[in-house]
Design a protein around this motif. Structure first.
Motif, PDB file in Angstrom:
ATOM      1  N   SER A  18      44.990  55.449  46.803  1.00 51.43           N
ATOM      2  CA  SER A  18      44.139  54.287  47.066  1.00 51.43           C
ATOM      3  C   SER A  18      42.788  54.769  47.580  1.00 51.43           C
ATOM      4  O   SER A  18      42.691  55.765  48.284  1.00 51.43           O
ATOM      5  CB  SER A  18      44.796  53.345  48.081  1.00 51.43           C
ATOM      6  OG  SER A  18      44.925  53.954  49.354  1.00 51.43           O
ATOM      7  N   VAL A  42      42.984  53.466  42.675  1.00 51.89           N
ATOM      8  CA  VAL A  42      42.239  52.210  42.767  1.00 51.89           C
ATOM      9  C   VAL A  42      41.037  52.397  43.668  1.00 51.89           C
ATOM     10  O   VAL A  42      41.016  53.258  44.554  1.00 51.89           O
ATOM     11  CB  VAL A  42      43.112  51.054  43.296  1.00 51.89           C
ATOM     12  CG1 VAL A  42      44.211  50.702  42.314  1.00 51.89           C
ATOM     13  CG2 VAL A  42      43.700  51.386  44.669  1.00 51.89           C
ATOM     14  N   GLU A  67      41.995  51.721  38.238  1.00 55.60           N
ATOM     15  CA  GLU A  67      42.062  50.267  38.295  1.00 55.60           C
ATOM     16  C   GLU A  67      41.119  49.777  39.385  1.00 55.60           C
ATOM     17  O   GLU A  67      41.153  50.283  40.514  1.00 55.60           O
ATOM     18  CB  GLU A  67      43.484  49.812  38.640  1.00 55.60           C
ATOM     19  CG  GLU A  67      44.530  50.167  37.618  1.00 55.60           C
ATOM     20  CD  GLU A  67      44.894  48.987  36.731  1.00 55.60           C
ATOM     21  OE1 GLU A  67      44.462  47.853  37.042  1.00 55.60           O
ATOM     22  OE2 GLU A  67      45.598  49.214  35.737  1.00 55.60           O
ATOM     23  N   HIS A  68      40.276  48.805  39.047  1.00 60.84           N
ATOM     24  CA  HIS A  68      39.469  48.164  40.080  1.00 60.84           C
ATOM     25  C   HIS A  68      40.390  47.325  40.960  1.00 60.84           C
ATOM     26  O   HIS A  68      41.149  46.488  40.462  1.00 60.84           O
ATOM     27  CB  HIS A  68      38.395  47.257  39.462  1.00 60.84           C
ATOM     28  CG  HIS A  68      37.613  46.492  40.491  1.00 60.84           C
ATOM     29  ND1 HIS A  68      36.411  46.938  40.999  1.00 60.84           N
ATOM     30  CD2 HIS A  68      37.874  45.319  41.140  1.00 60.84           C
ATOM     31  CE1 HIS A  68      35.968  46.086  41.892  1.00 60.84           C
ATOM     32  NE2 HIS A  68      36.841  45.094  41.998  1.00 60.84           N
ATOM     33  N   CYS A  69      40.322  47.535  42.266  1.00 57.35           N
ATOM     34  CA  CYS A  69      41.200  46.790  43.173  1.00 57.35           C
ATOM     35  C   CYS A  69      40.683  46.882  44.597  1.00 57.35           C
ATOM     36  O   CYS A  69      40.329  47.967  45.073  1.00 57.35           O
ATOM     37  CB  CYS A  69      42.627  47.336  43.108  1.00 57.35           C
ATOM     38  SG  CYS A  69      43.789  46.525  44.228  1.00 57.35           S
ATOM     39  N   ALA A  76      47.221  42.243  44.065  1.00 59.73           N
ATOM     40  CA  ALA A  76      46.464  43.043  43.100  1.00 59.73           C
ATOM     41  C   ALA A  76      46.792  44.525  43.243  1.00 59.73           C
ATOM     42  O   ALA A  76      46.906  45.247  42.245  1.00 59.73           O
ATOM     43  CB  ALA A  76      44.966  42.809  43.286  1.00 59.73           C
ATOM     44  N   ALA A  80      48.463  46.836  40.386  1.00 60.48           N
ATOM     45  CA  ALA A  80      47.828  48.069  39.904  1.00 60.48           C
ATOM     46  C   ALA A  80      48.799  49.240  39.947  1.00 60.48           C
ATOM     47  O   ALA A  80      48.858  50.060  39.021  1.00 60.48           O
ATOM     48  CB  ALA A  80      46.582  48.373  40.740  1.00 60.48           C
ATOM     49  N   ARG A  83      51.104  48.994  37.041  1.00 60.73           N
ATOM     50  CA  ARG A  83      50.503  49.391  35.771  1.00 60.73           C
ATOM     51  C   ARG A  83      50.393  50.912  35.655  1.00 60.73           C
ATOM     52  O   ARG A  83      50.574  51.472  34.570  1.00 60.73           O
ATOM     53  CB  ARG A  83      49.136  48.721  35.602  1.00 60.73           C
ATOM     54  CG  ARG A  83      49.247  47.237  35.258  1.00 60.73           C
ATOM     55  CD  ARG A  83      47.914  46.659  34.851  1.00 60.73           C
ATOM     56  NE  ARG A  83      46.995  46.554  35.966  1.00 60.73           N
ATOM     57  CZ  ARG A  83      46.891  45.500  36.769  1.00 60.73           C
ATOM     58  NH1 ARG A  83      47.692  44.450  36.606  1.00 60.73           N
ATOM     59  NH2 ARG A  83      46.002  45.480  37.745  1.00 60.73           N
TER      60      ARG A  83
END
Length: 255
Positions: A18, A42, A67-69, A76, A80, A83
């Protein structure tokens, strides 16, 4: 010549980071990629995150899954992570790195700001762990690395909620290590000192601050993101297979 360690056990491991788009997080993503891991991350900074992916791909490394998060959005974040797991397989290594050390004062603190800071500095650690734990159980093992900070050991002034969150991360680490240990899952905390990220240098590194830092550290060199990433590699690899519920300080001997 590269004289740092290569960890064969990290090759093809699935790693989720993260806050991986800049600073310590970007170094984590790059270091795991160079070990042959499959990395997902993310961040809210799209441009720097995509640039990082492009740079690593140009080096001949597998392109990380970005992933944008905003980690304050738990749904969200967990989506992510799902995914990334769908793309690469169940997560082997979770690095809870995202944080915000924006300065704030207790006398102007509101309940809204308290919640925002706790959400970005603490809450996502627990819910990211929740999202990866079943996959780790299927694999009968895994490593969770929670980024705390030496600020809570020092009681650093000017950011009391951040300091409280970083202290709580160590308690959470202990609890999760005990809870998940029977499944072969290790949970450790990593406590950086003052790391010279672009943000830190541009905002707070003055000649006076650097002089105080060198006076306080046993080792008279500044810390950089790669110094934190290399410890994370060790904690993720099988070399640390029986290390759990511990806190590792990387601060040049300042604490």
């Amino acid at each position: 010549m590269n004289t740092t360690a290569i960890y064969p056990s990290l090759r093809d491991r699935v790693v989720f980071v993260s806050g991986g788009g800049s600073g310590i997080g970007a170094s984590l993503v790059g270091h795991f990629a160079r070990q042959g891991a499959r990395v997902g991350f993310v961040d809210i900074a799209d441009e720097s995150s995509r640039t990082l992916c492009d740079d690593l791909e140009r080096q001949g490394l597998p392109r990380p899954h970005f992933e944008h998060c905003d980690v304050r959005d738990v749904a969200a974040l967990q989506a992510a992570i799902a995914r990334v797991a769908a793309a690469f397989g169940d997560i082997d290594v979770l690095v809870n790195n995202a944080a915000n050390d924006e300065r704030h004062a207790l006398d102007s603190l509101t309940t809204e700001l308290w919640q925002q800071l706790m959400d970005v500095n603490l809450r996502h650690h627990a819910f990211a762990a929740q999202a990866v734990i079943e996959g780790m159980r299927r694999k009968r093992g895994g490593s969770i690395i929670n980024l705390s900070s030496v600020t809570w050991l020092k009681g650093t002034p000017g950011l009391p909620v951040y300091v409280a969150a970083k202290a709580a991360i160590v308690g959470l680490t202990k609890a999760l290590a005990r809870e998940f240990g029977a499944d072969g899952i290790r949970v450790n905390a990593l406590l950086p000192g003052w790391v010279m990220t672009e943000r830190q240098v541009s905002r707070w590194l003055t000649p006076e601050a650097e002089a105080r830092l060198m006076q306080n550290q046993c080792l008279k060199e500044k810390l950089y993101p790669e110094d934190i990433a290399r410890m994370a590699l060790f904690l993720a690899a099988d070399d640390s297979r029986l290390i759990s519920a511990q806190s590792f300080i990387v601060d040049g001997g300042a604490t």
